[in-house]
Design a protein around this motif. Structure first.
Motif, PDB file in Angstrom:
ATOM      1  N   ILE A   1       2.319   1.785  -3.430  1.00  0.00           N
ATOM      2  CA  ILE A   1       1.321   2.339  -4.359  1.00  0.00           C
ATOM      3  C   ILE A   1       1.073   3.820  -4.041  1.00  0.00           C
ATOM      4  O   ILE A   1       0.996   4.663  -4.942  1.00  0.00           O
ATOM      5  CB  ILE A   1       0.007   1.519  -4.285  1.00  0.00           C
ATOM      6  CG1 ILE A   1       0.266   0.108  -4.816  1.00  0.00           C
ATOM      7  CG2 ILE A   1      -1.110   2.191  -5.071  1.00  0.00           C
ATOM      8  CD1 ILE A   1      -0.816  -0.884  -4.483  1.00  0.00           C
ATOM      9  N   TYR A   2       1.003   4.132  -2.751  1.00  0.00           N
ATOM     10  CA  TYR A   2       0.805   5.519  -2.317  1.00  0.00           C
ATOM     11  C   TYR A   2       1.948   6.394  -2.812  1.00  0.00           C
ATOM     12  O   TYR A   2       1.733   7.497  -3.336  1.00  0.00           O
ATOM     13  CB  TYR A   2       0.720   5.540  -0.789  1.00  0.00           C
ATOM     14  CG  TYR A   2       0.584   6.910  -0.179  1.00  0.00           C
ATOM     15  CD1 TYR A   2      -0.569   7.664  -0.370  1.00  0.00           C
ATOM     16  CD2 TYR A   2       1.604   7.450   0.609  1.00  0.00           C
ATOM     17  CE1 TYR A   2      -0.694   8.914   0.196  1.00  0.00           C
ATOM     18  CE2 TYR A   2       1.486   8.704   1.179  1.00  0.00           C
ATOM     19  CZ  TYR A   2       0.334   9.429   0.965  1.00  0.00           C
ATOM     20  OH  TYR A   2       0.213  10.666   1.524  1.00  0.00           O
ATOM     21  N   GLN A   3       3.170   5.869  -2.688  1.00  0.00           N
ATOM     22  CA  GLN A   3       4.344   6.636  -3.121  1.00  0.00           C
ATOM     23  C   GLN A   3       4.345   6.820  -4.632  1.00  0.00           C
ATOM     24  O   GLN A   3       4.621   7.909  -5.124  1.00  0.00           O
ATOM     25  CB  GLN A   3       5.607   5.914  -2.647  1.00  0.00           C
ATOM     26  CG  GLN A   3       6.878   6.722  -2.808  1.00  0.00           C
ATOM     27  CD  GLN A   3       7.596   6.416  -4.107  1.00  0.00           C
ATOM     28  OE1 GLN A   3       7.173   5.580  -4.883  1.00  0.00           O
ATOM     29  NE2 GLN A   3       8.668   7.140  -4.358  1.00  0.00           N
TER      30      GLN A   3
ATOM     31  N   THR B   1       7.192   1.440   4.544  1.00  0.00           N
ATOM     32  CA  THR B   1       7.640   0.704   3.352  1.00  0.00           C
ATOM     33  C   THR B   1       8.753  -0.258   3.737  1.00  0.00           C
ATOM     34  O   THR B   1       8.777  -1.412   3.318  1.00  0.00           O
ATOM     35  CB  THR B   1       8.150   1.671   2.261  1.00  0.00           C
ATOM     36  OG1 THR B   1       7.188   2.693   2.075  1.00  0.00           O
ATOM     37  CG2 THR B   1       8.396   0.953   0.954  1.00  0.00           C
TER      38      THR B   1
ATOM     39  N   SER C   1       9.927   9.848   6.668  1.00  0.00           N
ATOM     40  CA  SER C   1       8.489  10.037   6.879  1.00  0.00           C
ATOM     41  C   SER C   1       7.873   8.702   7.262  1.00  0.00           C
ATOM     42  O   SER C   1       8.523   7.660   7.167  1.00  0.00           O
ATOM     43  CB  SER C   1       7.839  10.562   5.603  1.00  0.00           C
ATOM     44  OG  SER C   1       7.772   9.509   4.660  1.00  0.00           O
TER      45      SER C   1
ATOM     46  N   SER D   1       1.756   6.815  -6.629  1.00  0.00           N
ATOM     47  CA  SER D   1       0.686   7.674  -7.122  1.00  0.00           C
ATOM     48  C   SER D   1       0.848   9.122  -6.669  1.00  0.00           C
ATOM     49  O   SER D   1       0.271  10.019  -7.281  1.00  0.00           O
ATOM     50  CB  SER D   1      -0.686   7.122  -6.709  1.00  0.00           C
ATOM     51  OG  SER D   1      -0.645   6.693  -5.387  1.00  0.00           O
ATOM     52  N   ASN D   2       1.636   9.376  -5.607  1.00  0.00           N
ATOM     53  CA  ASN D   2       1.788  10.754  -5.139  1.00  0.00           C
ATOM     54  C   ASN D   2       3.158  11.344  -5.417  1.00  0.00           C
ATOM     55  O   ASN D   2       3.339  12.554  -5.270  1.00  0.00           O
ATOM     56  CB  ASN D   2       1.511  10.834  -3.643  1.00  0.00           C
ATOM     57  CG  ASN D   2       0.035  10.721  -3.363  1.00  0.00           C
ATOM     58  OD1 ASN D   2      -0.691  11.686  -3.483  1.00  0.00           O
ATOM     59  ND2 ASN D   2      -0.402   9.523  -3.044  1.00  0.00           N
TER      60      ASN D   2
ATOM     61  N   VAL E   1       6.246  12.150  -0.757  1.00  0.00           N
ATOM     62  CA  VAL E   1       5.699  11.541   0.458  1.00  0.00           C
ATOM     63  C   VAL E   1       6.811  10.953   1.329  1.00  0.00           C
ATOM     64  O   VAL E   1       6.563  10.495   2.431  1.00  0.00           O
ATOM     65  CB  VAL E   1       4.651  10.441   0.143  1.00  0.00           C
ATOM     66  CG1 VAL E   1       3.487  11.022  -0.626  1.00  0.00           C
ATOM     67  CG2 VAL E   1       5.277   9.277  -0.615  1.00  0.00           C
ATOM     68  N   TRP E   2       8.021  10.974   0.822  1.00  0.00           N
ATOM     69  CA  TRP E   2       9.156  10.531   1.639  1.00  0.00           C
ATOM     70  C   TRP E   2       9.823  11.746   2.271  1.00  0.00           C
ATOM     71  O   TRP E   2       9.635  12.875   1.820  1.00  0.00           O
ATOM     72  CB  TRP E   2      10.190   9.797   0.771  1.00  0.00           C
ATOM     73  CG  TRP E   2       9.784   8.412   0.391  1.00  0.00           C
ATOM     74  CD1 TRP E   2       8.701   7.733   0.833  1.00  0.00           C
ATOM     75  CD2 TRP E   2      10.467   7.545  -0.519  1.00  0.00           C
ATOM     76  NE1 TRP E   2       8.664   6.482   0.267  1.00  0.00           N
ATOM     77  CE2 TRP E   2       9.736   6.343  -0.559  1.00  0.00           C
ATOM     78  CE3 TRP E   2      11.625   7.639  -1.283  1.00  0.00           C
ATOM     79  CZ2 TRP E   2      10.124   5.257  -1.348  1.00  0.00           C
ATOM     80  CZ3 TRP E   2      12.018   6.573  -2.060  1.00  0.00           C
ATOM     81  CH2 TRP E   2      11.270   5.391  -2.095  1.00  0.00           C
TER      82      TRP E   2
ATOM     83  N   VAL F   1       0.843  -1.199   0.000  1.00  0.00           N
ATOM     84  CA  VAL F   1       0.000   0.000   0.000  1.00  0.00           C
ATOM     85  C   VAL F   1       0.877   1.247   0.000  1.00  0.00           C
ATOM     86  O   VAL F   1       0.649   2.193  -0.760  1.00  0.00           O
ATOM     87  CB  VAL F   1      -0.960  -0.018   1.214  1.00  0.00           C
ATOM     88  CG1 VAL F   1      -1.618   1.337   1.414  1.00  0.00           C
ATOM     89  CG2 VAL F   1      -2.010  -1.097   1.045  1.00  0.00           C
ATOM     90  N   CYS F   2       1.938   1.229   0.825  1.00  0.00           N
ATOM     91  CA  CYS F   2       2.858   2.381   0.878  1.00  0.00           C
ATOM     92  C   CYS F   2       3.516   2.612  -0.469  1.00  0.00           C
ATOM     93  O   CYS F   2       3.712   3.755  -0.885  1.00  0.00           O
ATOM     94  CB  CYS F   2       3.940   2.154   1.917  1.00  0.00           C
ATOM     95  SG  CYS F   2       3.334   2.272   3.575  1.00  0.00           S
TER      96      CYS F   2
ATOM     97  N   THR G   1       5.626   7.050   5.685  1.00  0.00           N
ATOM     98  CA  THR G   1       5.540   6.173   4.508  1.00  0.00           C
ATOM     99  C   THR G   1       6.853   5.409   4.323  1.00  0.00           C
ATOM    100  O   THR G   1       6.858   4.221   4.033  1.00  0.00           O
ATOM    101  CB  THR G   1       5.268   7.010   3.245  1.00  0.00           C
ATOM    102  OG1 THR G   1       4.286   7.977   3.552  1.00  0.00           O
ATOM    103  CG2 THR G   1       4.829   6.145   2.104  1.00  0.00           C
TER     104      THR G   1
END
Lengths: 184, 470
Positions: free
Chosen positions: B64-66, B427, B421, B68-69, B73-74, B61-62, B423
């Motif tokens: 995919i989040y990274q 990860t 972070s 897509s954003n 996010v790090w 999930v992390c 995330t």
């Protein structure tokens, strides 16, 4: 033996042996009798069996040499052609003339190893004719033990010295037990 | 044996201890190893999966989040363009090296004790490389353009820079993964045939049968098979040395103080083997506890030898740390001496990441020294604890190298703190979930110990046994 298997072609005769040592001794005798279409089946590679069967060193390594050479040349072409002809890049003002070729060695080396390894496995399968999911020896019930603790010799019917009766006696004399006719 | 007419007998007190305890038979070995795969699914296994799968999913999930954003996010930002991502990459890829060392280098040096641990160690290599590969792939930011790394002619007519260590990495890591898979699979074929022949279910016979490729233990096959195995070992040995050397070039070819050192390739390779053996022990000791029936195969002798390798490689790593400090002083380069004495060791309190440096020093250099004592090397609890110290220490080694050099380099005006972070943290934890899930699946469905190779080191396998005339 049922009626069905009697109609089928005879593949060969199989015999079981007690240990790697017994098997090796029997293999030496069969080699000396001049058989050629026969094989030994073991749960692990028995060292010295190649000599006992009269087989030479595997020549797989010479094929792999060609594979490695292909990898090397691919690496040389892949790094030099784009860097010098198709798309020369100047990065950080660093030199890009021919004395920079040591920078290509890592990629050339990796491609040599990669192609050598792929050739090793690929040609091992080719030489061994694997995968081969059907083989007559699998029709023999006791043969399952070959991947556990069974030691087997199988002499094929297509060998010119093969005879259903005499070869059977020979295998028994050599100490083989459960001598069985294997059908195709 | 060559016919020399002279019989060489090993004196009784110099005889090596047997590699399989209690003189077990061939079928005993087959039974005990296959039994792990054949028994009904154990409860602990399901419980362990209930624990590792959610962690692995959290990691996914992390990721995919990274993707897509974006990398925002790090916690990475100028000047720390590399931080946890590359730390984790080097950490995981290093772990993989122990598996290759056990399977290839110990094979070439005829260390027969490797046979009972090589299969699991090779599996560990593959799963560690899977975890390692995630980080460079996602840290490029535009993941969907990752294929730009490969030298494929594309619509823009652009080619990658073949003189860049980052491109060398692409070749090294992908070659390493491919060759490790091949080596592992070739080793598995005879054992898959064992499982095929023992399997009572149709699906088991079918699945193991497909992957066993119709193996029938033929000596005409073993002849080429053993040559292939030897060649793969011979190819993997320089490969494993090259992979971590190339990883170290990512740093060594730059001009940053603390990175630009010629000692990096051997130092990284030693460190990789060091950290990898710690991970082998981390997973093998619990496995030995869960499967007491394997006690005769994975003996104290094996743990003792692995502890010795940890001591040796740990001392090499310690030597490298001290040599870096010596060269920083002797080289009289003020930027380099700043990095080592003030940013890292922080004798004057300038360094922000002093704690990371000293954790690394303690875990990697001091803690393995306990293995000078045989009592400690054969005590599973002590070995397990030290292995954890080494795991932690090796992660901090990479963190120290990467972050201290970037955060505090030449100009104080361009210094910058780094903190991960949430995330990033999740990860990294997620990759442990992925690693452990894959390893649990491996334990359940594939033979954990190389059955045919262990048989080869038993006295029963000697074709001259009881036949003196040979």
């Amino acid at each position: 033996m049922n009626a069905m298997s009697q109609q089928r072609k005879v593949y060969g005769l199989g015999a079981e042996f007690n240990s790697a040592a017994d098997l090796m001794e029997a293999a030496e005798k069969i080699r000396d009798k001049g058989f050629s279409k026969w094989d030994v089946h073991t749960p692990f590679p028995v060292h010295g069996m190649d000599k006992a069967m009269g087989l030479g060193k595997s020549w797989l390594s010479s094929i792999v040499f060609v594979g490695g050479l292909t990898g090397l040349l691919t690496g040389v072409a892949l790094t030099t052609v784009p860097s010098f002809a198709l798309y020369p890049i100047i990065v950080h003002g660093k030199p890009y003339s021919w004395p920079t070729i040591p920078a290509f060695f890592p990629i050339i080396f990796e491609l040599t190893v990669l192609l050598s390894a792929l050739t090793t496995v690929g040609s091992m399968f080719l030489l061994n004719q694997l995968p081969k999911w059907y083989h007559p020896v699998f029709n023999w019930d006791r043969f399952k033990k070959v991947t556990d603790d069974g030691f087997f010799i199988v002499i094929e019917a297509r060998d010119s010295k093969f005879s259903e009766t005499r070869t059977k006696v020979l295998l028994q004399e050599l100490g083989g037990s459960n001598v069985t006719l294997i059908h195709d | 044996m060559e016919k020399s007419g002279v019989t060489l007998e090993t004196p009784v007190d110099l005889k090596r201890p047997p590699l399989v305890d209690h003189n077990r038979s061939l079928s005993w070995i087959t039974d005990k190893v296959s039994d792990i795969v054949e028994q009904p699914t154990p409860k602990w296994w399901l419980l362990a999966l209930c624990f590792t799968v959610p962690i692995a999913l959290m990691g996914l999930v992390c990721i995919i989040y990274q993707i897509s954003n974006g990398v925002g996010v790090w916690g990475e930002n100028h000047p720390n363009g590399w931080a946890w991502d590359i730390t984790n990459f080097v950490f995981w890829i290093g772990i993989g090296h122990a598996g290759t060392l056990i399977s290839a280098v110990l094979f070439l040096t005829r260390q027969k004790w490797r046979t009972s641990i090589n299969r699991a160690a090779e599996a560990m290599t593959l799963f560690a490389v899977v975890c390692a590969g995630i980080f460079p792939a996602i840290h490029i930011g535009r993941f969907w353009n990752a294929y730009f790394l490969a030298p494929v002619p594309n619509a823009n007519g652009i080619w990658p820079n073949f003189r860049s260590p980052l491109l060398w990495d692409v070749f090294a890591v992908s070659t390493y993964f491919t060759v490790s898979v091949l080596f592992w699979f070739v080793g598995l074929i005879p054992d898959l045939a064992t499982l095929r022949d023992r399997s009572k279910s149709r699906i088991g016979r079918f699945m193991y049968g497909i992957f066993a490729l119709g193996w029938r233990g033929s000596n005409r096959h073993w002849r080429h098979y053993e040559m292939a195995y030897l060649l793969l070992a011979g190819l993997s040995t320089p490969l494993v040395l090259s992979v971590h050397s190339i990883v170290s070039f990512d740093f060594a070819t730059s001009v940053l103080p603390g990175w630009h050192t010629t000692i990096f390739p051997p130092y990284f390779v030693a460190g990789a083997i060091f950290g990898g053996f710690a991970m082998v022990l981390t997973i093998m000791l619990p496995a030995a506890l869960i499967f007491p029936q394997l006690g005769d195969l994975i003996t104290r002798q094996h743990v003792d030898k692995m502890a010795k390798i940890i001591l040796l490689t740990g001392s090499i790593v310690g030597y490298a740390y001290l040599m870096e400090l010596f060269v920083a002083w002797y080289g009289a380069n003020k930027f380099e001496s700043f990095t080592f004495f003030r940013a890292r060791a922080a004798f004057d309190g300038t360094g922000w990441y002093q704690w990371a440096y000293w954790i690394m020093m303690f875990c990697n250099v001091i803690s393995p020294q306990i293995f000078w004592f045989k009592k400690m090397r054969t005590n599973y609890i002590v070995v397990f604890i030290v292995a954890q110290f080494v795991n932690v220490g090796m992660w901090f080694e990479r963190f120290t190298i990467i972050v201290t050099s970037l955060a505090q380099d030449y100009l104080p005006s361009s210094w910058g703190h780094y903190a991960p972070s949430l995330t990033e943290k999740l990860t990294f934890i997620g990759t442990f979930g992925i690693f452990l899930t894959l390893f649990l699946l491996f334990m359940r469905f594939l033979p954990m110990i190389a059955i045919s190779e262990v048989k080869l080191v038993t006295p029963e396998a000697d074709p001259h046994r009881g036949h003196d005339k040979h």
